[in-house]
Design a protein around this motif. Structure first.
Motif: not given
Length: 396
Positions: A4-5, A9
């Motif tokens: 998810s990160s 990003r």
């Protein structure tokens, strides 16, 4: 670091990149004098639709709007946000890599849902006031369109993996025909009453569940990483490609997979009389026909201008559109001619010759005259069809 990160990003970077691209086009003068007035006029026009059905929509049946929704359903692609560096790092971490692709697919579905909602909000005054469609049927229409578009997404995902030009063209025609049949059946169910509406809801559920299952299985394949990267780059560069198309100073290269040109393969002579002017004309015509973006833009400008003349009712606005089209088409043809000859260093040294300007004027006038005839012909046919719908609507 998790999937998810990484996805968030990359999503932020992609949106930031697109904003920078649009800022190069929409400076403060464009925003103040074009974008803001268009938005304000659009808002006032939309408010007026809730008070009275627009005159252009009065003679149009529901089937025409349904066909328009079918065409709009073909916009959009699955975005996995896979990058070139993933081949070296994330592929070794399969779970992390596949998580990014799944989040990208979820974002693509969310974008399709939001665009469907936006389209129905814009059309809701016509659907409610003209066709007396209630909120329940509008929600059913949203559910069907969202399921329909999600199915088209996965089909386009496989379709764009086809490398052969002719096989891809044949597959695209088949897909368009199949989904056209599905959409026609859905229209029959939509207007057929409560019992058939339940059948449409079941069809929508089958399309949505089937598309999600097939899409999820497709995303689990690592072998499609090159295709995912290419689709991501195409989406990211769509704004730049638009700028290149509009700009008269930047030549956009057209990449084709053909080994030989489709037309004029042996470069036969087009004119029996060999003069310098005819040589320039022949070179431009062959370059114009072989370049897909040139003749596609030629017909797109004509078709869009004709559609605007047919749809927009006031005669004075039709006149403005017609004269604006004349100016834009002539200017565009001049820019295309200059691109063909001035970009190439071999032909550029002949751009000061008298025969060059003679051929330039003659060719541009011929293509300009053909474009005007096409505009008048398409507009006449469109106005005839539109007036026929008006007469039938008044008879009812």
């Amino acid at each position: 670091m998790n999937s998810s990160s990484i996805f968030l990003r990359r999503l932020r970077e992609n949106q930031r990149y697109k904003r920078k691209v649009w800022r190069t086009v929409a400076d403060w003068t464009v925003v103040v004098y074009i974008i803001i007035p268009v938005i304000l006029i659009g808002i006032f026009r939309y408010i007026s639709w809730w008070q009275e059905t627009p005159s252009w929509a009065e003679p149009l049946p529901l089937s025409i709007f349904f066909f328009g929704l079918f065409l709009l359903s073909w916009y959009g692609n699955i975005q996995t946000y896979v990058e070139e560096a993933d081949k070296l790092f994330l592929v070794k971490k399969r779970k992390l890599f596949l998580g990014v692709k799944v989040f990208g697919y979820g974002y693509s579905l969310a974008a399709e849902a939001l665009s469907t909602i936006a389209i129905l909000i814009i059309l809701s005054p016509i659907l409610i006031l003209k066709f007396n469609i209630g909120s329940g049927l509008i929600f059913l229409l949203f559910f069907y369109l969202f399921s329909f578009r999600s199915t088209i997404l996965i089909c386009k995902y496989y379709w764009k993996r086809i490398e052969s030009r002719w096989i891809g063209m044949f597959t695209g025609i088949c897909l368009f025909a199949v989904f056209g049949g599905i959409h026609l059946g859905a229209y029959s169910l939509f207007v057929g009453g409560d019992l058939l509406n339940f059948a449409l809801a079941g069809l929508s559920l089958i399309l949505l569940v089937g598309s999600v299952i097939v899409s999820y299985r497709a995303l689990l394949r690592i072998s499609t990483i090159d295709h995912d990267i290419k689709m991501g780059q195409d989406s990211k560069n769509s704004g730049i490609n638009m700028i290149f198309t509009i700009s008269q100073d930047v030549e956009k290269p057209v990449i084709t997979k053909r080994k030989r040109p489709l037309l004029f393969r042996r470069s036969k002579r087009m004119f029996q009389k060999r003069t310098k002017a005819n040589g320039f004309i022949e070179l431009f015509i062959k370059a114009f026909i072989r370049n897909f973006s040139y003749w596609l833009s030629y017909f797109q400008m004509t078709s869009v201008g004709a559609a605007a003349i047919v749809v927009i009712p006031p005669m004075w606005i039709k006149s403005i559109i017609f004269f604006a089209y004349l100016f834009m088409m002539y200017t565009w043809l001049q820019s295309v001619w200059d691109k063909v000859f001035q970009v190439n260093p071999i032909t550029k040294k002949y751009t000061e010759a008298d025969d060059y300007f003679k051929a330039r004027k003659r060719t541009i006038l011929i293509l300009y005259f053909i474009a005007i005839l096409l505009l008048i012909g398409i507009s006449s046919v469109g106005l005839f069809i539109y007036s026929s719908f008006s007469i039938l609507y008044q008879m009812q």
